[in-house]
Design a protein around this motif. Structure first.
Motif, mmCIF file in Angstrom:
data_model
loop_
_atom_site.group_PDB
_atom_site.id
_atom_site.type_symbol
_atom_site.label_atom_id
_atom_site.label_comp_id
_atom_site.label_asym_id
_atom_site.label_seq_id
_atom_site.Cartn_x
_atom_site.Cartn_y
_atom_site.Cartn_z
ATOM 1 N N LEU A 54 0.827 -1.202 0.000
ATOM 2 C CA LEU A 54 0.000 0.000 0.000
ATOM 3 C C LEU A 54 0.862 1.253 0.000
ATOM 4 N N GLY A 55 2.020 1.160 0.651
ATOM 5 C CA GLY A 55 2.896 2.313 0.727
ATOM 6 C C GLY A 55 3.763 2.484 -0.506
ATOM 7 N N GLY A 56 3.556 1.654 -1.537
ATOM 8 C CA GLY A 56 4.332 1.785 -2.765
ATOM 9 C C GLY A 56 5.770 1.322 -2.614
ATOM 10 N N ASP A 57 6.016 0.383 -1.701
ATOM 11 C CA ASP A 57 7.372 -0.101 -1.463
ATOM 12 C C ASP A 57 7.390 -1.625 -1.542
ATOM 13 N N PRO A 58 7.029 -2.195 -2.711
ATOM 14 C CA PRO A 58 6.949 -3.662 -2.786
ATOM 15 C C PRO A 58 8.331 -4.290 -2.749
ATOM 16 N N PRO A 59 8.438 -5.522 -2.190
ATOM 17 C CA PRO A 59 9.698 -6.260 -2.320
ATOM 18 C C PRO A 59 9.831 -6.752 -3.756
ATOM 19 N N ASP A 60 10.979 -7.327 -4.107
ATOM 20 C CA ASP A 60 11.151 -7.806 -5.485
ATOM 21 C C ASP A 60 10.311 -9.041 -5.747
ATOM 22 N N THR A 61 10.166 -9.875 -4.726
ATOM 23 C CA THR A 61 9.326 -11.056 -4.871
ATOM 24 C C THR A 61 8.839 -11.448 -3.494
ATOM 25 N N PHE A 62 7.625 -12.001 -3.403
ATOM 26 C CA PHE A 62 7.140 -12.378 -2.076
ATOM 27 C C PHE A 62 6.415 -13.707 -2.101
ATOM 28 N N GLN A 63 6.383 -14.344 -0.936
ATOM 29 C CA GLN A 63 5.744 -15.649 -0.758
ATOM 30 C C GLN A 63 4.238 -15.450 -0.641
ATOM 31 N N VAL A 64 3.477 -16.293 -1.304
ATOM 32 C CA VAL A 64 2.023 -16.237 -1.192
ATOM 33 C C VAL A 64 1.482 -17.625 -1.501
ATOM 34 N N HIS A 65 0.419 -18.036 -0.810
ATOM 35 C CA HIS A 65 -0.166 -19.345 -1.092
ATOM 36 C C HIS A 65 -0.862 -19.328 -2.446
ATOM 37 N N ALA A 66 -0.740 -20.428 -3.171
ATOM 38 C CA ALA A 66 -1.453 -20.551 -4.443
ATOM 39 C C ALA A 66 -2.955 -20.539 -4.179
ATOM 40 N N GLY A 67 -3.699 -19.992 -5.101
ATOM 41 C CA GLY A 67 -5.159 -20.001 -4.965
ATOM 42 C C GLY A 67 -5.697 -18.644 -4.564
ATOM 43 N N ALA A 68 -6.774 -18.678 -3.754
ATOM 44 C CA ALA A 68 -7.502 -17.454 -3.455
ATOM 45 C C ALA A 68 -6.635 -16.397 -2.777
ATOM 46 N N GLU A 69 -5.688 -16.850 -1.948
ATOM 47 C CA GLU A 69 -4.854 -15.867 -1.249
ATOM 48 C C GLU A 69 -4.118 -14.987 -2.254
ATOM 49 N N LEU A 70 -3.689 -15.590 -3.361
ATOM 50 C CA LEU A 70 -3.019 -14.833 -4.423
ATOM 51 C C LEU A 70 -4.046 -14.091 -5.288
ATOM 52 N N ASN A 71 -5.066 -14.833 -5.715
ATOM 53 C CA ASN A 71 -5.964 -14.300 -6.741
ATOM 54 C C ASN A 71 -6.951 -13.259 -6.233
ATOM 55 N N SER A 72 -7.526 -13.526 -5.034
ATOM 56 C CA SER A 72 -8.622 -12.655 -4.614
ATOM 57 C C SER A 72 -8.112 -11.343 -4.034
ATOM 58 N N LEU A 73 -6.813 -11.219 -3.863
ATOM 59 C CA LEU A 73 -6.304 -9.935 -3.382
ATOM 60 C C LEU A 73 -5.303 -9.330 -4.366
ATOM 61 N N TRP A 74 -4.148 -9.951 -4.489
ATOM 62 C CA TRP A 74 -3.066 -9.324 -5.261
ATOM 63 C C TRP A 74 -3.384 -9.271 -6.749
ATOM 64 N N VAL A 75 -3.879 -10.384 -7.292
ATOM 65 C CA VAL A 75 -4.173 -10.400 -8.731
ATOM 66 C C VAL A 75 -5.397 -9.535 -9.024
ATOM 67 N N LYS A 76 -6.424 -9.681 -8.186
ATOM 68 C CA LYS A 76 -7.659 -8.929 -8.398
ATOM 69 C C LYS A 76 -7.389 -7.427 -8.347
ATOM 70 N N ALA A 77 -6.471 -7.015 -7.482
ATOM 71 C CA ALA A 77 -6.156 -5.592 -7.367
ATOM 72 C C ALA A 77 -5.191 -5.150 -8.467
ATOM 73 N N GLY A 78 -4.775 -6.095 -9.331
ATOM 74 C CA GLY A 78 -3.882 -5.742 -10.432
ATOM 75 C C GLY A 78 -2.487 -5.389 -9.990
ATOM 76 N N ARG A 79 -2.022 -6.024 -8.905
ATOM 77 C CA ARG A 79 -0.702 -5.672 -8.388
ATOM 78 C C ARG A 79 0.390 -6.658 -8.789
ATOM 79 N N MET A 80 0.031 -7.690 -9.608
ATOM 80 C CA MET A 80 1.036 -8.699 -9.941
ATOM 81 C C MET A 80 1.372 -8.649 -11.428
ATOM 82 N N GLU A 81 2.635 -8.985 -11.744
ATOM 83 C CA GLU A 81 3.067 -9.093 -13.128
ATOM 84 C C GLU A 81 2.765 -10.509 -13.628
#
Lengths: 374, 427
Positions: free
Chosen positions: B87-114
């Motif tokens: 949120l503060g515009g300071d993302p790490p280069d890569t981060f750990q996230v569980h496959a599935g909804a934890e990734l998709n329903s937040l980070w992907v849905k918000a358009g924050r992933m490459e």
């Protein structure tokens, strides 16, 4: 006379300005921002998507007190009240007792003083871990009696699910209004006895109004929960474990405050009381305790705000999701950062702030008044 | 003069490398920082991560790796820090996230992933990773957003074979058998039938019960909206879960998952349902032999189903060193990296070309788990972020805690239904 901008005054203003600005932004500005956030539906998905938060008024607060999913918050409220009262009482009693014992001019006082103050030097996290082990029902303190051949203790400490003094959340408005009624009647009687009839009459009228409301109106309807399904609350016995751990840590500090107070009472005063025929108990009852009253107030304020904001101790003892010892601080952290609901988390934070403010502001005000008197 | 010619030589060399486009040489030119964000701070997880970092360091000596692991709370603290940083515009280069909804329903849905399709295609991973797993880390348009490092199984029941013989019970095949036959027998013998730990391990137990009672279709229906949370079937899950809790140890809220697993190893309890990270605990921490000191079966009523969770790494938009992160992700998905990491962490490799048959790397448990992984029906774990958004998983812990106290199935089902609506499940 010299109301103009003298050099002294200018320097004073310049010196104060940085801290005034910093406090204004980083304390009051952020309080205001949290307050505003608590009125919105702000959440992580929305914020990460760059969408604006929608203003939803007091819905978050309403949800906390009446929402079916927010039982946890209501348990927190009940826990906080019971915990605060018990924690303050334990610390005051133990602290006062230790201080009086140390004040008997015993040998090695400095050593005992240090020992009793030591727990204060630990962080709540350390205290929490140690007491979690001690309180483990199958391997901790419960095993102690077996050393001398007695059966092991059966109390389940912080995982106990027992509840004393059960009541339904639906009855909370009723309980509160009865408490207010009691206070109003008591105050009215007090003012009558002081012959300040105007204030007393006002209070009597207030008490009668409350009484009428309790008898005819139904404070129960205020709870907003379905009256058909009483939501059970009560004093969660598991809190005793937390009270002991927190009391162990903070009693020494209270003792130090009382000891300072006791040292401030001159020996002449006690001598005078004894000459007047006061017993040793009477010396405490009529001389020492009244003179310690301001210390007790300070101690209550300090302990009160610690207990209202407590987080780390409960987190380490309970692992975070033990609702029987849960506190609003933990719920606020989880709601905000685990459930990602910033708005509702901010609402809990604001309610915590209000609770602490209720304790702190009268104290600050009285301090300010006594300072201006000087 | 001399320095100038040296410089010219270097430029020429660099140009040549560029012209020939040698992949390895190009990669070797990577420099700068690479910040890796995870909650792997202890035990085999940390050892695995460190081994990965050491190997990556050999491949790219000029990249300075910053291991920003945040300890505690099974990832809660790390996720709080991550959310704040994103949120503060300071993302790490890569981060750990569980496959599935934890990734998709937040980070992907918000358009924050490459999207990482190019990495997958360049490495031929489309064929190397199971399609079902790729679905969990992709959106509907086929963009892939993270690289799975490992596979864990949630619905595993652990026991000690010799002890079961001693107590005269067998591994129950269904939950009915467990609560009606196995459990009373064991209780009469003074043994805890089911070792259970603190709140989240109860939630972990719940998903195995739900899978057993509802079956694969019904369980999946909870997450896509086709199973009603207040239906009689869903209520039956809570009733059964309550019966299983009644077969548990009284001090469950005081125990960590390790404490609960240890009850089984010590012979105080008969069974324990826990993810297969428990295999690492039995093998490494308690030094037990597979099939002798400890053994495993699918949780009762879930045989033939593999409830999975997977740790993955993604590339957030606005990462300060995306090229380094891509190199890291390319390495992470390779069979080599997966064979370095998984034996240490105690999990299955997600890449199917990994050296799974190597018994030195993957012990007897993982040999058998891998067989199940490739032959069973796959469903996602709720507790571990595969099927429901974080907001649901977090609120569900409160429902589990409440139920543990009052055992009120109706309220629990109604609350779960309300929570599902609130967090947008099945919508």
């Amino acid at each position: 006379m010299d109301s103009g901008l003298t050099r002294d005054r200018l320097i004073a203003i310049l010196m104060l300005l940085p801290s005034v600005i910093l406090v204004a932004i980083f304390v009051y500005g952020f309080i205001a921002w949290t307050g505003y956030t608590s009125l919105t539906d702000s959440n992580a998905l929305q914020q990460l998507s760059g969408l604006p938060a929608q203003f939803i008024g007091l819905k978050n607060y309403n949800d906390l007190f009446t929402g079916g999913l927010n039982l946890r918050f209501r348990m927190d409220m009940v826990n906080t009240v019971f915990f605060t009262i018990m924690f303050i009482l334990v610390c005051l009693a133990v602290g006062m007792g230790l201080a009086i014992l140390l004040d008997q001019k015993i040998k090695g006082e400095a050593i005992f003083r240090t020992i009793f103050l030591f727990p204060m030097a630990l962080s709540f996290v350390v205290t929490g871990v140690v007491w979690k082990w001690l309180f483990n029902p199958t391997s901790g303190l419960n095993v102690l009696p077996t050393i001398i051949g007695l059966p092991a203790g059966g109390f389940r400490w912080f995982i106990s699910e027992e509840r004393w003094w059960p009541f339904a959340w639906q009855d909370v408005p009723l309980i509160l209004s009865i408490i207010f009624l009691g206070i109003a009647i008591f105050a009215a009687l007090w003012y009558w006895s002081k012959r300040r009839s105007q204030t007393a009459a006002l209070l009597t009228a207030l008490a009668l109004l409350l009484l009428a409301w309790i008898t005819f109106g139904s404070p129960r309807s205020l709870s907003g929960l379905n009256p058909e399904r009483p939501e059970q609350h009560g004093f969660n016995v598991a809190l005793i474990a937390v009270v002991i751990a927190a009391g162990w840590q903070m009693s020494g500090y209270t003792m130090a405050m009382y000891l300072a107070g006791l040292r401030g009472i001159s020996e002449e005063l006690r001598e005078a009381a004894r000459v007047d025929g006061c017993s040793e108990l009477g010396v405490y009852r009529y001389v020492v305790f009244p003179l310690l009253a301001p210390i007790t107030l300070s101690a209550m304020i300090i302990l009160g705000h610690i207990s209202l904001k407590i987080f780390d101790l409960v987190y380490t003892i309970g692992g975070g999701d033990n609702l029987y010892i849960d506190m609003p601080g933990i719920n606020m952290f989880f709601t905000t950062f685990r459930s990602n609901q910033f708005g509702q988390g901010a609402a809990i934070a604001m309610l915590m702030l209000i609770m602490v403010a209720v304790v702190i502001i009268p104290y600050l005000a009285s301090q300010l008044r006594s300072e201006t008197k000087l | 003069m001399r320095t100038r010619s040296l410089f010219a030589l270097l430029v020429a060399a660099a140009l040549m490398l560029g012209v020939f486009g040698l992949a390895s040489a190009q990669d070797a030119a990577l420099s700068g920082d690479l910040e890796i964000f995870s909650w792997w701070t202890g035990g085999g997880e940390e050892a695995g991560l460190n081994a990965l970092i050491a190997r990556f360091k050999e491949m790219y000596p000029d990249v300075n790796i910053i291991n920003s692991a945040v300890a505690g709370g099974s990832g809660v603290n790390a996720k709080a820090v991550l959310t704040t940083r994103m949120l503060g515009g300071d993302p790490p280069d890569t981060f750990q996230v569980h496959a599935g909804a934890e990734l998709n329903s937040l980070w992907v849905k918000a358009g924050r992933m490459e999207a990482l399709n190019d990495i997958y295609e360049a490495n031929g991973w489309m064929e190397q990773f199971p399609a079902g797993l790729l679905d969990l880390v992709s959106d509907d348009a086929g963009n892939i957003y993270s690289v799975p490092v490992n596979i864990h199984r949630s619905n595993v029941m652990w026991y000690v074979p010799g002890k079961l013989e001693e107590w005269g019970v067998t591994v129950p095949a269904t939950l009915d058998e467990f609560v009606n036959e196995t459990c009373p027998t064991l209780q009469a013998a003074g043994v805890i039938p089911m070792a259970i730990g603190e709140n989240w391990t109860q939630s972990h137990l719940w998903e195995s019960v739900a899978l057993a009672v509802l079956g694969v279709e019904g369980y999946n229906g909870l997450w896509d909206g086709t199973t009603n949370w207040t239906s009689p079937e869903a209520l039956a899950v809570w009733d059964m879960y309550g019966k299983v809790l009644d077969c548990g140890n009284e001090d469950m809220n005081a125990l960590t998952w390790q404490d609960a697993s240890k009850l089984v190893a010590d012979g105080a309890a008969a069974f324990n349902i826990m993810g297969d990270w428990a295999a690492g605990y039995f093998l490494v921490d308690l030094a037990l032999t597979p099939n002798e000191g400890f053994a495993w079966a699918a949780a009762p009523g879930t045989d033939g189903v593999f409830m999975m969770l997977s740790d993955t790494f993604g590339l957030p938009k606005g990462a300060p060193h995306p090229e380094n992160a891509r190199a890291w992700l390319s390495f992470l998905g390779s069979a080599e990296a997966q064979d370095i990491f998984n034996p240490l962490k105690g999990s299955l490799p997600a890449n199917t070309t990994a050296d799974i048959t190597n018994a030195e790397k993957y012990n007897a448990y993982f040999q058998s788990a891998y067989e199940d992984w490739t032959s069973n029906v796959i469903v996602g774990s709720q507790r571990h972020g595969a099927v429901a958004p974080a907001a649901f998983d977090s609120g569900f812990l409160n429902i589990i805690a409440q139920f543990q106290g009052d055992r009120d199935s109706t309220t629990a089902a109604a609350n779960a239904a309300a929570l599902a609506i609130q967090t947008g499940i099945g919508g």
